[in-house]
Scaffold this motif. Structure first.
Motif, PDB file in Angstrom:
ATOM      1  N   LYS A  82       0.853  -1.174   0.000  1.00 32.15           N
ATOM      2  CA  LYS A  82       0.000   0.000   0.000  1.00 32.15           C
ATOM      3  C   LYS A  82       0.898   1.236   0.000  1.00 32.15           C
ATOM      4  CE  LYS A  82      -4.137   1.801   2.228  1.00 32.15           C
ATOM      5  NZ  LYS A  82      -5.100   1.599   3.313  1.00 32.15           N
ATOM      6  N   TYR A  83       0.747   2.046  -1.043  1.00 34.27           N
ATOM      7  CA  TYR A  83       1.543   3.258  -1.183  1.00 34.27           C
ATOM      8  C   TYR A  83       0.729   4.465  -0.747  1.00 34.27           C
ATOM      9  CZ  TYR A  83       5.366   0.995  -3.637  1.00 34.27           C
ATOM     10  OH  TYR A  83       6.440   0.210  -3.949  1.00 34.27           O
ATOM     11  N   TYR A  84       1.416   5.398  -0.105  1.00 32.21           N
ATOM     12  CA  TYR A  84       0.805   6.639   0.372  1.00 32.21           C
ATOM     13  C   TYR A  84       1.472   7.814  -0.332  1.00 32.21           C
ATOM     14  CZ  TYR A  84      -0.857   3.636   4.117  1.00 32.21           C
ATOM     15  OH  TYR A  84      -1.455   2.620   4.827  1.00 32.21           O
ATOM     16  N   GLU A  85       0.681   8.841  -0.608  1.00 36.24           N
ATOM     17  CA  GLU A  85       1.204  10.032  -1.276  1.00 36.24           C
ATOM     18  C   GLU A  85       0.359  11.234  -0.871  1.00 36.24           C
ATOM     19  OE1 GLU A  85       2.512  11.294  -5.806  1.00 36.24           O
ATOM     20  OE2 GLU A  85       1.073   9.669  -5.521  1.00 36.24           O
ATOM     21  N   LEU A  86       0.998  12.399  -0.833  1.00 36.94           N
ATOM     22  CA  LEU A  86       0.248  13.614  -0.528  1.00 36.94           C
ATOM     23  C   LEU A  86      -0.821  13.860  -1.574  1.00 36.94           C
ATOM     24  CD1 LEU A  86       2.869  16.364   0.485  1.00 36.94           C
ATOM     25  CD2 LEU A  86       1.250  15.169   1.954  1.00 36.94           C
ATOM     26  N   SER A  87      -1.987  14.268  -1.132  1.00 40.12           N
ATOM     27  CA  SER A  87      -3.026  14.725  -2.048  1.00 40.12           C
ATOM     28  C   SER A  87      -2.696  16.178  -2.405  1.00 40.12           C
ATOM     29  CB  SER A  87      -4.394  14.651  -1.364  1.00 40.12           C
ATOM     30  OG  SER A  87      -4.440  15.560  -0.274  1.00 40.12           O
ATOM     31  N   ALA A  88      -3.420  16.756  -3.343  1.00 41.90           N
ATOM     32  CA  ALA A  88      -3.207  18.167  -3.681  1.00 41.90           C
ATOM     33  C   ALA A  88      -3.463  19.025  -2.438  1.00 41.90           C
ATOM     34  CB  ALA A  88      -4.121  18.575  -4.831  1.00 41.90           C
ATOM     35  N   TYR A  89      -4.511  18.704  -1.704  1.00 43.93           N
ATOM     36  CA  TYR A  89      -4.819  19.414  -0.467  1.00 43.93           C
ATOM     37  C   TYR A  89      -3.692  19.222   0.549  1.00 43.93           C
ATOM     38  CZ  TYR A  89      -7.375  20.546   3.843  1.00 43.93           C
ATOM     39  OH  TYR A  89      -7.765  21.083   5.043  1.00 43.93           O
ATOM     40  N   GLY A  90      -3.187  17.999   0.639  1.00 44.14           N
ATOM     41  CA  GLY A  90      -2.088  17.691   1.554  1.00 44.14           C
ATOM     42  C   GLY A  90      -0.834  18.479   1.220  1.00 44.14           C
ATOM     43  N   GLU A  91      -0.593  18.663  -0.064  1.00 45.97           N
ATOM     44  CA  GLU A  91       0.562  19.455  -0.509  1.00 45.97           C
ATOM     45  C   GLU A  91       0.435  20.895  -0.014  1.00 45.97           C
ATOM     46  OE1 GLU A  91       4.195  19.848  -2.388  1.00 45.97           O
ATOM     47  OE2 GLU A  91       3.033  18.015  -2.647  1.00 45.97           O
ATOM     48  N   GLU A  92      -0.749  21.474  -0.143  1.00 41.97           N
ATOM     49  CA  GLU A  92      -0.986  22.849   0.337  1.00 41.97           C
ATOM     50  C   GLU A  92      -0.783  22.932   1.846  1.00 41.97           C
ATOM     51  OE1 GLU A  92      -4.696  24.705  -0.858  1.00 41.97           O
ATOM     52  OE2 GLU A  92      -4.730  23.415  -2.645  1.00 41.97           O
ATOM     53  N   ILE A  93      -1.384  22.000   2.558  1.00 43.33           N
ATOM     54  CA  ILE A  93      -1.278  21.991   4.022  1.00 43.33           C
ATOM     55  C   ILE A  93       0.175  21.800   4.441  1.00 43.33           C
ATOM     56  CG2 ILE A  93      -1.887  20.689   6.113  1.00 43.33           C
ATOM     57  CD1 ILE A  93      -4.164  22.453   5.094  1.00 43.33           C
ATOM     58  N   PHE A  94       0.887  20.895   3.762  1.00 41.97           N
ATOM     59  CA  PHE A  94       2.296  20.659   4.086  1.00 41.97           C
ATOM     60  C   PHE A  94       3.098  21.956   3.966  1.00 41.97           C
ATOM     61  CE2 PHE A  94       6.544  19.988   2.244  1.00 41.97           C
ATOM     62  CZ  PHE A  94       7.187  19.574   3.405  1.00 41.97           C
ATOM     63  N   HIS A  95       2.917  22.691   2.886  1.00 41.17           N
ATOM     64  CA  HIS A  95       3.681  23.929   2.698  1.00 41.17           C
ATOM     65  C   HIS A  95       3.351  24.962   3.775  1.00 41.17           C
ATOM     66  CE1 HIS A  95       5.912  22.828  -0.809  1.00 41.17           C
ATOM     67  NE2 HIS A  95       4.812  22.361  -1.378  1.00 41.17           N
ATOM     68  N   GLU A  96       2.092  25.044   4.169  1.00 42.63           N
ATOM     69  CA  GLU A  96       1.709  25.981   5.236  1.00 42.63           C
ATOM     70  C   GLU A  96       2.289  25.545   6.585  1.00 42.63           C
ATOM     71  OE1 GLU A  96       0.234  28.998   4.948  1.00 42.63           O
ATOM     72  OE2 GLU A  96       0.450  28.591   2.799  1.00 42.63           O
ATOM     73  N   LEU A  97       2.224  24.241   6.874  1.00 49.68           N
ATOM     74  CA  LEU A  97       2.803  23.728   8.119  1.00 49.68           C
ATOM     75  C   LEU A  97       4.310  23.943   8.146  1.00 49.68           C
ATOM     76  CD1 LEU A  97       0.923  20.341   8.674  1.00 49.68           C
ATOM     77  CD2 LEU A  97       0.751  22.413  10.065  1.00 49.68           C
ATOM     78  N   LYS A  98       4.942  23.715   7.006  1.00 49.02           N
ATOM     79  CA  LYS A  98       6.397  23.909   6.913  1.00 49.02           C
ATOM     80  C   LYS A  98       6.759  25.363   7.208  1.00 49.02           C
ATOM     81  CE  LYS A  98      10.165  23.605   3.572  1.00 49.02           C
ATOM     82  NZ  LYS A  98      10.528  23.260   2.195  1.00 49.02           N
ATOM     83  N   LYS A  99       6.016  26.310   6.622  1.00 54.36           N
ATOM     84  CA  LYS A  99       6.260  27.731   6.893  1.00 54.36           C
ATOM     85  C   LYS A  99       6.100  28.034   8.381  1.00 54.36           C
ATOM     86  CE  LYS A  99       3.583  29.900   3.998  1.00 54.36           C
ATOM     87  NZ  LYS A  99       2.848  30.860   3.163  1.00 54.36           N
ATOM     88  N   GLU A 100       5.021  27.528   8.943  1.00 54.47           N
ATOM     89  CA  GLU A 100       4.762  27.753  10.366  1.00 54.47           C
ATOM     90  C   GLU A 100       5.872  27.157  11.220  1.00 54.47           C
ATOM     91  OE1 GLU A 100       3.102  29.178  13.720  1.00 54.47           O
ATOM     92  OE2 GLU A 100       2.410  29.655  11.695  1.00 54.47           O
ATOM     93  N   TRP A 101       6.289  25.936  10.891  1.00 52.75           N
ATOM     94  CA  TRP A 101       7.351  25.261  11.646  1.00 52.75           C
ATOM     95  C   TRP A 101       8.651  26.062  11.574  1.00 52.75           C
ATOM     96  CZ3 TRP A 101       8.605  22.008  15.247  1.00 52.75           C
ATOM     97  CH2 TRP A 101       9.910  21.561  15.347  1.00 52.75           C
ATOM     98  N   LEU A 102       9.029  26.519  10.383  1.00 54.96           N
ATOM     99  CA  LEU A 102      10.275  27.272  10.227  1.00 54.96           C
ATOM    100  C   LEU A 102      10.229  28.578  11.021  1.00 54.96           C
ATOM    101  CD1 LEU A 102      11.001  26.603   6.459  1.00 54.96           C
ATOM    102  CD2 LEU A 102      12.210  25.653   8.433  1.00 54.96           C
ATOM    103  N   ASN A 103       9.108  29.287  10.960  1.00 57.39           N
ATOM    104  CA  ASN A 103       8.976  30.530  11.732  1.00 57.39           C
ATOM    105  C   ASN A 103       9.007  30.260  13.234  1.00 57.39           C
ATOM    106  OD1 ASN A 103       8.829  32.201   9.491  1.00 57.39           O
ATOM    107  ND2 ASN A 103       6.609  32.086   9.380  1.00 57.39           N
ATOM    108  N   SER A 104       8.227  29.289  13.672  1.00 53.50           N
ATOM    109  CA  SER A 104       8.177  28.972  15.104  1.00 53.50           C
ATOM    110  C   SER A 104       9.522  28.472  15.606  1.00 53.50           C
ATOM    111  CB  SER A 104       7.108  27.911  15.385  1.00 53.50           C
ATOM    112  OG  SER A 104       5.840  28.412  15.085  1.00 53.50           O
ATOM    113  N   SER A 105      10.189  27.652  14.813  1.00 55.61           N
ATOM    114  CA  SER A 105      11.490  27.124  15.213  1.00 55.61           C
ATOM    115  C   SER A 105      12.510  28.238  15.375  1.00 55.61           C
ATOM    116  CB  SER A 105      12.011  26.119  14.182  1.00 55.61           C
ATOM    117  OG  SER A 105      11.182  25.001  14.146  1.00 55.61           O
ATOM    118  N   LYS A 106      12.492  29.171  14.441  1.00 58.03           N
ATOM    119  CA  LYS A 106      13.419  30.299  14.510  1.00 58.03           C
ATOM    120  C   LYS A 106      13.148  31.120  15.766  1.00 58.03           C
ATOM    121  CE  LYS A 106      12.879  33.710  11.688  1.00 58.03           C
ATOM    122  NZ  LYS A 106      12.794  34.531  10.481  1.00 58.03           N
ATOM    123  N   GLU A 107      11.876  31.407  16.031  1.00 64.29           N
ATOM    124  CA  GLU A 107      11.511  32.189  17.210  1.00 64.29           C
ATOM    125  C   GLU A 107      11.866  31.458  18.500  1.00 64.29           C
ATOM    126  OE1 GLU A 107       7.403  32.711  16.352  1.00 64.29           O
ATOM    127  OE2 GLU A 107       7.789  34.255  14.842  1.00 64.29           O
TER     128      GLU A 107
END
Length: 118
Positions: A82-107
């Motif tokens: 069974k293979y798993y892959e990001l959906s288009a929605y998942g891709e959007e959410i991933f990029h937003e979470l990544k931005k949030e993580w990078l900002n929060s991590s820096k702070e």
């Protein structure tokens, strides 16, 4: 309960809580290309992130239920996977979470650096 055991138990609980969100982000980051469970575990471990299969599969099911991940079966080999892959929605959410993580991590890093200077 003795104080040392209580502190160890509390610390373990807080570490698990801290890791929970980071594991979600780590898994999403690796699903931009299709992965099956074991290959995902190996990929994460190569990056220094240890995840038990008993943690990974419920996480993948939850991400799929949330619409962030899609899955499909590959039956072309002797052992179906069974293979798993990001959906288009998942891709959007991933990029937003990544931005949030990078900002929060820096702070947080700056905040913790200030703590060390005191």
């Amino acid at each position: 309960m003795e104080w040392g055991k209580y502190m160890d138990s509390l610390l373990q609980s807080l570490i698990i809580e801290l890791r929970r969100g980071t594991l979600t982000l780590a898994v999403l980051s690796q699903l931009r290309t299709p992965q099956y469970g074991y290959s995902l575990v190996q990929c994460l471990e190569r990056s220094g992130i240890v995840i038990e299969q008993s943690t990974l599969y419920p996480l993948l099911r939850r991400l799929e239920k949330q619409g962030l991940v899609t899955s499909s079966w590959d039956t072309s080999e002797a052992r179906p996977r069974k293979y798993y892959e990001l959906s288009a929605y998942g891709e959007e959410i991933f990029h937003e979470l990544k931005k949030e993580w990078l900002n929060s991590s820096k702070e947080l890093y700056l905040l913790l650096q200030g703590e060390e200077r005191e």
